[in-house]
Design an enzyme around this catalytic site. Sequence first.
Site, mmCIF file in Angstrom:
data_model
loop_
_atom_site.group_PDB
_atom_site.id
_atom_site.type_symbol
_atom_site.label_atom_id
_atom_site.label_comp_id
_atom_site.label_asym_id
_atom_site.label_seq_id
_atom_site.Cartn_x
_atom_site.Cartn_y
_atom_site.Cartn_z
ATOM 1 N N HIS A 353 -16.124 6.151 29.312
ATOM 2 C CA HIS A 353 -16.300 7.518 29.404
ATOM 3 C C HIS A 353 -17.737 7.928 29.400
ATOM 4 C CE1 HIS A 353 -18.028 7.831 25.155
ATOM 5 N NE2 HIS A 353 -17.370 6.719 25.050
ATOM 6 N N CYS A 372 -16.545 1.870 22.179
ATOM 7 C CA CYS A 372 -16.245 2.180 23.622
ATOM 8 C C CYS A 372 -17.359 2.134 24.556
ATOM 9 C CB CYS A 372 -15.418 3.442 23.902
ATOM 10 S SG CYS A 372 -13.850 3.655 23.075
#
Length: 466
Positions: A353, A372
Amino acid sequence: MVLLLAGCSVEVAPDNQTSANTSEPAGPARWSDATTEQLRDAINARGAHGLDQMAFDASASDEAGLTKQALTYAAALARGATDPTKLYEVYTVPRPDPDLRAGLAGALRSGDVRGWLNSLAPADDNYQRLSKAYVALRTDPATRHANIPVTGDAIKPGATDPRIPTIARELVILDYLDEAAAQGQQYTPAMVKAVQGIQADYGMKPDGVIGEEALAILNMSDVDRARAVAVAMERLRWLERTPPATRIDVNLAAARLTYWRDGKIADSRKVVVGEPDTETPQLGSPIFRLVANPTWTVPRSIQEKDLASKGAGYLKANNMKWENGWIVQQPGPKNSLGLVKFDMQNDHAIYLHDTPAKALFAMIQRQRSHGCVRVEDALGFAEMLARDGGVVDEWHQARGTGKETFVKLPKQIPVRMLYQTVLFDDAGGPIVRNDPYGWDDRVGAALGFKAGRALRVESGATDVGP
């Protein structure tokens, strides 16, 4: 001496093919003096694969013993001598699974066990370079690096010291210092800044003084280097020999992403990955869609650890709302996922992301997230993937809505989260980097090496993002 390969039918032909197209039936797979000697020679030469610290028996002379030894050593070359799914809580990167029994039967019939064993390990240039480096580190004194003497005298800023050139070289290898600044024997301001950076990353007082603690990080012995190289070879043996030509590889140790398109590197950029204790796992997981203007549903772990003490004012300032018992951050520039999310298929809620915390990409140790992977210039990377996938118009329309919008990729892009602490310089030589998660230790121990340097990065996540 002729021995029958236990469990191998006389009907099994080389390469797992039947003998239906041949005029003569396939003969039995038998051991001979020559193939027995080839097996013993191969096992005795296992140092070329960094496996010399493991005990592979090469003394059998009976049918079952030779077969067992051959298949055990073949498995180490073909799949790795260790099992990453047992060494790590999570490991889902695709692995090779050749039919070793059929391969051995074919090798015995052709009388070329040596050639068959040589074909099982990775054949790429990187593996060959690692092999040569390992053999040199173990056997050739001329290649050995000069260790930095620990004299007890700390090196203070501005001082001149004969150890400085070696220290500077290590700082360059670890990316803390530009090569142009690694000149002479004076401890320059540029080197002081580099040492302060490494001290901060490893939880030391960042005073710029090179004492025993700093030297412990910089002073890697040849034993340490050999161990790291052997671990790197083992990790390559875990991987399928022919990965997808178009894929994304993320090196968690180096915090760097590489995008392969049709077998060639199309792009490489920095990423921010999980900090120690919330490490990004080693996954094989495809990107199946792009998400424009994503929302972020805060995981319970982050909600309880980082947001429990925050009031309504904090949530409002960060565009967060309670929805069905969850805190959800709305789309916008403050969203922790930034302006694009790369949705992936896995059971661990791990994905790539964007991020509003751009300053993290300037750091050397980029193990700073909650697990992440944050991508540098994620919008530019999304544009590249959308264009390659033929959905660039849909992507532009999705971005323009200002709302969370999904754009499915026509073809999923495989992603491999890998961990490699040995990289290659411009000349193709292997250089040993640091081990931010301490993950080399368990692999090294399983390969028979003594415990290495247990120095872990202490980064500390700087925001509440995933």
